[in-house]
Design a protein around this motif. Sequence first.
Motif, PDB file in Angstrom:
ATOM      1  N   ARG A   1      20.734  12.803  51.671  1.00  0.00           N
ATOM      2  CA  ARG A   1      20.072  14.080  51.393  1.00  0.00           C
ATOM      3  C   ARG A   1      20.767  14.820  50.248  1.00  0.00           C
ATOM      4  O   ARG A   1      20.122  15.437  49.398  1.00  0.00           O
TER       5      ARG A   1
ATOM      6  N   ARG B   1      19.130  15.863  46.702  1.00  0.00           N
ATOM      7  CA  ARG B   1      19.161  17.241  46.223  1.00  0.00           C
ATOM      8  C   ARG B   1      19.675  17.301  44.777  1.00  0.00           C
ATOM      9  O   ARG B   1      19.198  18.092  43.963  1.00  0.00           O
ATOM     10  N   LYS B   2      20.658  16.449  44.504  1.00  0.00           N
ATOM     11  CA  LYS B   2      21.235  16.445  43.138  1.00  0.00           C
ATOM     12  C   LYS B   2      20.187  15.916  42.139  1.00  0.00           C
ATOM     13  O   LYS B   2      20.125  16.347  41.013  1.00  0.00           O
TER      14      LYS B   2
ATOM     15  N   SER C   1      17.002  16.277  42.398  1.00  0.00           N
ATOM     16  CA  SER C   1      15.883  17.236  42.257  1.00  0.00           C
ATOM     17  C   SER C   1      16.215  18.394  41.392  1.00  0.00           C
ATOM     18  O   SER C   1      16.959  18.848  40.796  1.00  0.00           O
TER      19      SER C   1
END
Length: 147
Positions: free
Chosen positions: A140, A144-145, A147
Motif C-alpha cells: 500500500r 501511494r508513492k 500515485s
Amino acid sequence: MESSSPLVTLCSLAQKALDQATNHLGQVRKSQTQAQEQLSMLLNYQQEYREKLNSTMSDGIAANTWQNYQQFITTLEVAIDQHNKQLMQWNQRLDSALVLWQEKQQRLNAYQTLQQRASDQQKHLENKLDQKLNDEFAQRGAQRKKS
C-alpha cells in the motif's frame, strides 16, 4: 492459544500425577532401605551371637546354656527369614513404584512435547500473519508513492 488450553490442563494434571508418583516412590524406597538395614542388623547380630557361642563352647558350656543358645539362634533364623521375605516384598513394591513413576514421567514428557508443538505452530501462524500484514502495508505504501 485456546487450542493449547487443554494441553496446559493435561500437563498440569500429568505433573500432579508425577509428583504423587515421585512421593510414593520416595516412601517405598525409604521403607525398602529400612527393611534392608533391619535385615543387615539381624544378620550382624546372628554372626556376633554365633561367634560368642563358638568362643563359649571352646571353654566348655552347660547343657541348658547350649539349649538356650540353640533356641535363640533358631528364633533369630526365623526372624531373618521373615525379614528376607519382607525385603523381597519391598523390592517388588519398589520395582512397581519405579515403573509407575517412569510411566508418569513419559506421559508428562509427551504432553509437554505436544504443548511445545502447539505453541510453535501458533507462533508460526502468528509470524505468517504478521508477515502478510507487513507485506500488505508495504504494498500500500508503494502504491501511494506511485500515485
